[in-house]
Scaffold this motif. Structure first.
Motif, PDB file in Angstrom:
ATOM      1  N   LEU A  86      10.441  -4.566   4.108  1.00  0.00           N
ATOM      2  CA  LEU A  86       9.223  -4.008   4.700  1.00  0.00           C
ATOM      3  C   LEU A  86       9.030  -4.670   6.056  1.00  0.00           C
ATOM      4  N   LEU A  87       9.119  -3.881   7.114  1.00  0.00           N
ATOM      5  CA  LEU A  87       8.945  -4.403   8.466  1.00  0.00           C
ATOM      6  C   LEU A  87       7.487  -4.216   8.881  1.00  0.00           C
ATOM      7  N   CYS A  88       6.799  -5.332   9.089  1.00  0.00           N
ATOM      8  CA  CYS A  88       5.381  -5.293   9.467  1.00  0.00           C
ATOM      9  C   CYS A  88       5.305  -5.377  10.988  1.00  0.00           C
ATOM     10  N   ASP A  89       5.469  -4.251  11.630  1.00  0.00           N
ATOM     11  CA  ASP A  89       5.533  -4.207  13.092  1.00  0.00           C
ATOM     12  C   ASP A  89       4.118  -4.065  13.644  1.00  0.00           C
ATOM     13  N   PHE A  90       3.308  -5.103  13.420  1.00  0.00           N
ATOM     14  CA  PHE A  90       1.884  -5.029  13.687  1.00  0.00           C
ATOM     15  C   PHE A  90       1.567  -5.251  15.164  1.00  0.00           C
ATOM     16  N   ALA A  91       0.306  -4.939  15.505  1.00  0.00           N
ATOM     17  CA  ALA A  91      -0.167  -5.161  16.866  1.00  0.00           C
ATOM     18  C   ALA A  91      -0.116  -6.653  17.200  1.00  0.00           C
ATOM     19  N   VAL A  92      -0.181  -6.959  18.489  1.00  0.00           N
ATOM     20  CA  VAL A  92      -0.154  -8.354  18.944  1.00  0.00           C
ATOM     21  C   VAL A  92      -1.337  -9.103  18.318  1.00  0.00           C
ATOM     22  N   GLY A  93      -1.080 -10.300  17.819  1.00  0.00           N
ATOM     23  CA  GLY A  93      -2.153 -11.097  17.226  1.00  0.00           C
ATOM     24  C   GLY A  93      -2.400 -10.777  15.768  1.00  0.00           C
ATOM     25  N   VAL A  94      -1.556  -9.958  15.175  1.00  0.00           N
ATOM     26  CA  VAL A  94      -1.697  -9.635  13.751  1.00  0.00           C
ATOM     27  C   VAL A  94      -0.353  -9.936  13.085  1.00  0.00           C
ATOM     28  N   ARG A  95      -0.363 -10.780  12.055  1.00  0.00           N
ATOM     29  CA  ARG A  95       0.911 -11.155  11.435  1.00  0.00           C
ATOM     30  C   ARG A  95       0.746 -11.363   9.937  1.00  0.00           C
ATOM     31  N   PRO A  96       1.770 -10.978   9.168  1.00  0.00           N
ATOM     32  CA  PRO A  96       1.711 -11.250   7.729  1.00  0.00           C
ATOM     33  C   PRO A  96       1.922 -12.745   7.489  1.00  0.00           C
ATOM     34  N   ARG A  97       1.057 -13.354   6.693  1.00  0.00           N
ATOM     35  CA  ARG A  97       1.164 -14.796   6.450  1.00  0.00           C
ATOM     36  C   ARG A  97       1.783 -15.093   5.096  1.00  0.00           C
ATOM     37  N   TYR A  98       1.587 -14.196   4.158  1.00  0.00           N
ATOM     38  CA  TYR A  98       2.029 -14.469   2.794  1.00  0.00           C
ATOM     39  C   TYR A  98       2.322 -13.141   2.114  1.00  0.00           C
ATOM     40  N   ALA A  99       3.400 -13.082   1.364  1.00  0.00           N
ATOM     41  CA  ALA A  99       3.741 -11.850   0.631  1.00  0.00           C
ATOM     42  C   ALA A  99       4.068 -12.202  -0.806  1.00  0.00           C
ATOM     43  N   PHE A 100       3.589 -11.394  -1.725  1.00  0.00           N
ATOM     44  CA  PHE A 100       3.842 -11.662  -3.142  1.00  0.00           C
ATOM     45  C   PHE A 100       4.083 -10.352  -3.863  1.00  0.00           C
ATOM     46  N   ARG A 101       5.221 -10.252  -4.528  1.00  0.00           N
ATOM     47  CA  ARG A 101       5.479  -9.064  -5.336  1.00  0.00           C
ATOM     48  C   ARG A 101       4.682  -9.177  -6.633  1.00  0.00           C
ATOM     49  N   LEU A 102       3.944  -8.138  -6.963  1.00  0.00           N
ATOM     50  CA  LEU A 102       3.124  -8.145  -8.176  1.00  0.00           C
ATOM     51  C   LEU A 102       3.852  -7.487  -9.330  1.00  0.00           C
ATOM     52  N   ALA A 103       4.552  -6.409  -9.043  1.00  0.00           N
ATOM     53  CA  ALA A 103       5.229  -5.654 -10.084  1.00  0.00           C
ATOM     54  C   ALA A 103       6.523  -5.077  -9.508  1.00  0.00           C
ATOM     55  N   PRO A 104       7.548  -4.892 -10.321  1.00  0.00           N
ATOM     56  CA  PRO A 104       7.553  -5.068 -11.773  1.00  0.00           C
ATOM     57  C   PRO A 104       7.554  -6.528 -12.235  1.00  0.00           C
ATOM     58  N   ILE A 105       8.036  -7.460 -11.416  1.00  0.00           N
ATOM     59  CA  ILE A 105       8.032  -8.873 -11.790  1.00  0.00           C
ATOM     60  C   ILE A 105       7.373  -9.666 -10.677  1.00  0.00           C
ATOM     61  N   ALA A 106       6.434 -10.533 -11.038  1.00  0.00           N
ATOM     62  CA  ALA A 106       5.731 -11.340 -10.037  1.00  0.00           C
ATOM     63  C   ALA A 106       6.683 -12.347  -9.400  1.00  0.00           C
ATOM     64  N   GLN A 107       6.652 -12.409  -8.083  1.00  0.00           N
ATOM     65  CA  GLN A 107       7.541 -13.336  -7.374  1.00  0.00           C
ATOM     66  C   GLN A 107       7.083 -13.472  -5.934  1.00  0.00           C
ATOM     67  N   PRO A 108       6.955 -14.696  -5.404  1.00  0.00           N
ATOM     68  CA  PRO A 108       6.671 -14.821  -3.967  1.00  0.00           C
ATOM     69  C   PRO A 108       7.842 -14.280  -3.157  1.00  0.00           C
ATOM     70  N   LEU A 109       7.553 -13.649  -2.032  1.00  0.00           N
ATOM     71  CA  LEU A 109       8.602 -13.039  -1.220  1.00  0.00           C
ATOM     72  C   LEU A 109       8.644 -13.716   0.146  1.00  0.00           C
ATOM     73  N   PRO A 110       9.846 -13.988   0.646  1.00  0.00           N
ATOM     74  CA  PRO A 110       9.939 -14.651   1.956  1.00  0.00           C
ATOM     75  C   PRO A 110       9.620 -13.681   3.097  1.00  0.00           C
ATOM     76  N   ILE A 111       9.012 -14.200   4.145  1.00  0.00           N
ATOM     77  CA  ILE A 111       8.746 -13.406   5.353  1.00  0.00           C
ATOM     78  C   ILE A 111       9.596 -13.982   6.473  1.00  0.00           C
ATOM     79  N   ASP A 112      10.408 -13.142   7.077  1.00  0.00           N
ATOM     80  CA  ASP A 112      11.273 -13.590   8.156  1.00  0.00           C
ATOM     81  C   ASP A 112      10.989 -12.721   9.381  1.00  0.00           C
ATOM     82  N   ASP A 113      10.276 -13.294  10.337  1.00  0.00           N
ATOM     83  CA  ASP A 113       9.979 -12.577  11.579  1.00  0.00           C
ATOM     84  C   ASP A 113       9.372 -11.198  11.284  1.00  0.00           C
ATOM     85  N   GLN A 114       8.309 -11.175  10.568  1.00  0.00           N
ATOM     86  CA  GLN A 114       7.546  -9.965  10.234  1.00  0.00           C
ATOM     87  C   GLN A 114       8.258  -9.044   9.239  1.00  0.00           C
TER      88      GLN A 114
END
Lengths: 168, 417
Positions: B229-257
């Motif tokens: 998932l590429l979060c190509d957000f506006a300037v000053g907006v960035r994803p800080r944390y991502a977590f998969r909820l389903a089917p299995i809960a797992q923190p997901l790494p964010i690499d350059d948006q």
């Protein structure tokens, strides 16, 4: 930034829950007091005397001091007709005279409106106001809504929060 | 919902507008990705390697159950699947080389002959398993490595993580199952992160078979893989944390948006929670938050298929209170519990026992408020332990970590039902 009203932590605007204490930060959040299982394990109380009997008058007492060992806080209040004890409830604009919010009141199971100290010419009494986790006076659990005499140096537990009371 | 032919992306936000503020603010996005309702795809063949820890600590019921589970899985594999089995301790041996299954009875016999001995060096096993998997990596198959271990690896953590990155680049996902209290959950989370796999806590040997079966069923229903998932957000907006909820809960790494999502199953949607930081904004703007999903869809022989969901939020002088979607709220609440628990461990490791005790006591209260009695009791027991002994138990760590994680999936499923 916004401030958590439960623990005072600074949080981002738009945060939904406090990262420090887990309290709801949005309007309409859950404001119930947790029912703690721990106080159920205390011994069965012997009933202390009821207020219907004569109270021991607190001679010349004008002030009550609460000492909260877990937070190290001392709070002195003038003995009014009724002193409410609990946690601040900003959504209802209620502020008990003895606010235990910052003594980790929520964690210790203190209700927002937990108990009251009533003062009259007959003496001073403690009343549990039907709190979620109950009130213990010298380790005796008080039935709700009934006044029990309070003495200098008594030990009270609001939920699990220990408070000592002194009259001056 | 933005209807697309091959994948649907649905987004719910915690705010419908953003206040123009001189301080940063948070925005939560609940993203659901699923195949079209009309999809009834054929099962994608697997290229699967079972990597079994047979070190001395596995001796007894643990290894017996692992062998039984491995035998059962091999038995369930289709003729089109390619399967390999590698056993490792401080050395690795190929129990079953990669290939189509011809004689399942003979394979079961070879698995059963594995005995417990030696220490735990995951790198040896990982490198050998990767060699087996590479022989059959193809866009027409889902390539997966399943690691079962009960212990810490010694001195080869970094080398393992390099291999995990390499696996991800080659289209191999890693799923790790930790059995009992001793294994290093932090390490296994990092090991599965590059390929957005899953790390799972198996408390007792008796649960091994059911966990593995559930995993294999999920792998068998994969619709899309290598999803990002590429979060190509506006300037000053960035994803800080991502977590998969389903089917299995797992923190997901964010690499350059970019957030790696792993596979999208055909039977159950992939849902994730994004925590987004919005830096101070001027009023009267429309902030564009495009979410671009890029993935491979083997059944359609598509690579890097992309679909974009555009979220637009106005910035206003004073925002009004929103009705926050219930599913999003329950997910964020559970995420907060998970992070509070993680912070407790961080506090303990940095020697701040008073801070850890207070935080754990607060977590106990919140879990009680939510009616999560078992987890609350565990948190309470750990609080007492912290007060009396000054440390926490390994079992408690894993029960609370994976317990709060699973609440995210549970609450999400409840809201969906």
């Amino acid at each position: 930034m916004i401030t958590c009203r439960e623990c005072g932590s600074s949080e981002y605007e738009g945060a939904l829950f406090c990262s420090e204490c887990g309290a709801s930060l949005f309007s309409g959040g859950d404001e119930s007091t947790a029912k703690l299982p721990f106080s159920d394990t205390l011994r069965d109380p012997m009933p202390p005397p009821l207020l219907g009997q004569e109270l021991e008058p607190v001679v010349e007492a004008k002030q009550v001091t609460f000492v909260i060992p877990s937070s190290g806080r001392r709070v002195s209040l003038n003995l009014e007709e009724e002193i409410h004890i609990g946690r601040a409830d900003p959504s209802r604009d209620r502020q008990p005279q003895l606010d235990l919010t910052h003594d980790s009141g929520a964690e210790y199971g203190v209700s927002r409106l937990h108990a009251a100290i009533q003062s009259s010419h007959r003496g001073v009494a403690l009343v549990d106001l039907n709190s979620t986790n109950g009130t213990l006076l010298n380790n005796y659990r008080l039935p709700p809504d009934l006044p029990y005499p309070l003495h200098n140096g008594d030990e009270i537990r609001f939920g699990r929060l220990l408070v000592h009371v002194f009259f001056e | 919902m933005m209807a697309q032919e091959l994948l649907h992306v649905n987004v719910q936000a915690s705010r419908s507008e953003l206040a123009a503020s001189d301080t940063a603010q948070l925005l939560y996005l609940l993203v659901e990705i699923k195949p079209p309702d009309t999809y009834h795809g054929a099962r994608l063949p697997l290229n699967l390697c079972l990597l079994i820890d047979h070190s001395s600590s596995m001796r007894g019921e643990c290894l017996d159950r692992v062998k039984a589970a491995a035998t059962l899985i091999v038995d369930k594999m289709a003729a089109t699947d390619i399967v390999s089995v590698v056993a490792f301790s401080d050395r690795a041996e190929v129990v079953l080389p990669a290939g189509h299954l011809v004689n399942k009875v003979a394979v079961a016999s070879r698995i059963n002959a594995v005995t417990a001995s030696g220490g735990t060096e995951i790198y040896q096993g990982l490198a050998t398993a990767m060699r087996e998997l590479r022989q059959a990596v193809s866009t027409k198959r889902a390539s997966h490595l399943i690691l079962l271990t009960d212990g810490h690896t010694y001195g080869d953590d970094d080398a393992c993580l390099v291999l995990a990155e390499e696996a991800s680049r080659q289209g191999i996902s890693i799923n790790a199952f930790g059995i009992g209290p001793e294994w290093n959950d932090h390490f296994l989370d990092r090991l599965v992160a590059p390929s957005a796999g899953q790390s799972v806590y198996i408390e007792t040997p008796g649960e091994i078979i059911s966990h593995l079966q559930a995993c294999i069923e999920g792998l068998g229903s994969i619709y899309a893989q290598n999803a990002r998932l590429l979060c190509d957000f506006a300037v000053g907006v960035r994803p800080r944390y991502a977590f998969r909820l389903a089917p299995i809960a797992q923190p997901l790494p964010i690499d350059d948006q970019e957030v790696k999502l792993g596979a999208v199953e055909g039977d159950s949607p992939l849902s994730l929670l994004l925590e987004v930081v919005v830096e101070p904004q001027l009023p009267g703007k429309i902030l564009a938050l495009p979410l671009r999903l890029i993935t491979d869809i083997p059944a359609r022989q598509l690579r890097d298929y992309a679909v974009t969901h555009l979220l637009q939020l106005p910035t206003v002088f004073e925002s009004t209170a929103d009705n926050i979607p219930e599913a999003l709220l329950t997910a964020v609440r559970a995420l907060n519990w998970y992070r509070m628990n993680e912070q407790v461990w961080h506090d303990v490791e940095s020697g701040q026992l008073d801070v850890a005790t207070l935080r754990l006591r607060r977590l106990t209260t919140r879990l009680l408020e939510a009616g999560q009695k078992e987890l609350a009791q565990q948190a309470y027991a750990e609080t007492e332990r912290l007060l009396n002994v000054g440390t926490l138990s390994l079992e408690g760590r894993k029960r609370l970590k994976y317990g709060t994680r699973s609440l995210m999936t549970q609450s999400f499923h409840l809201d969906k039902s």
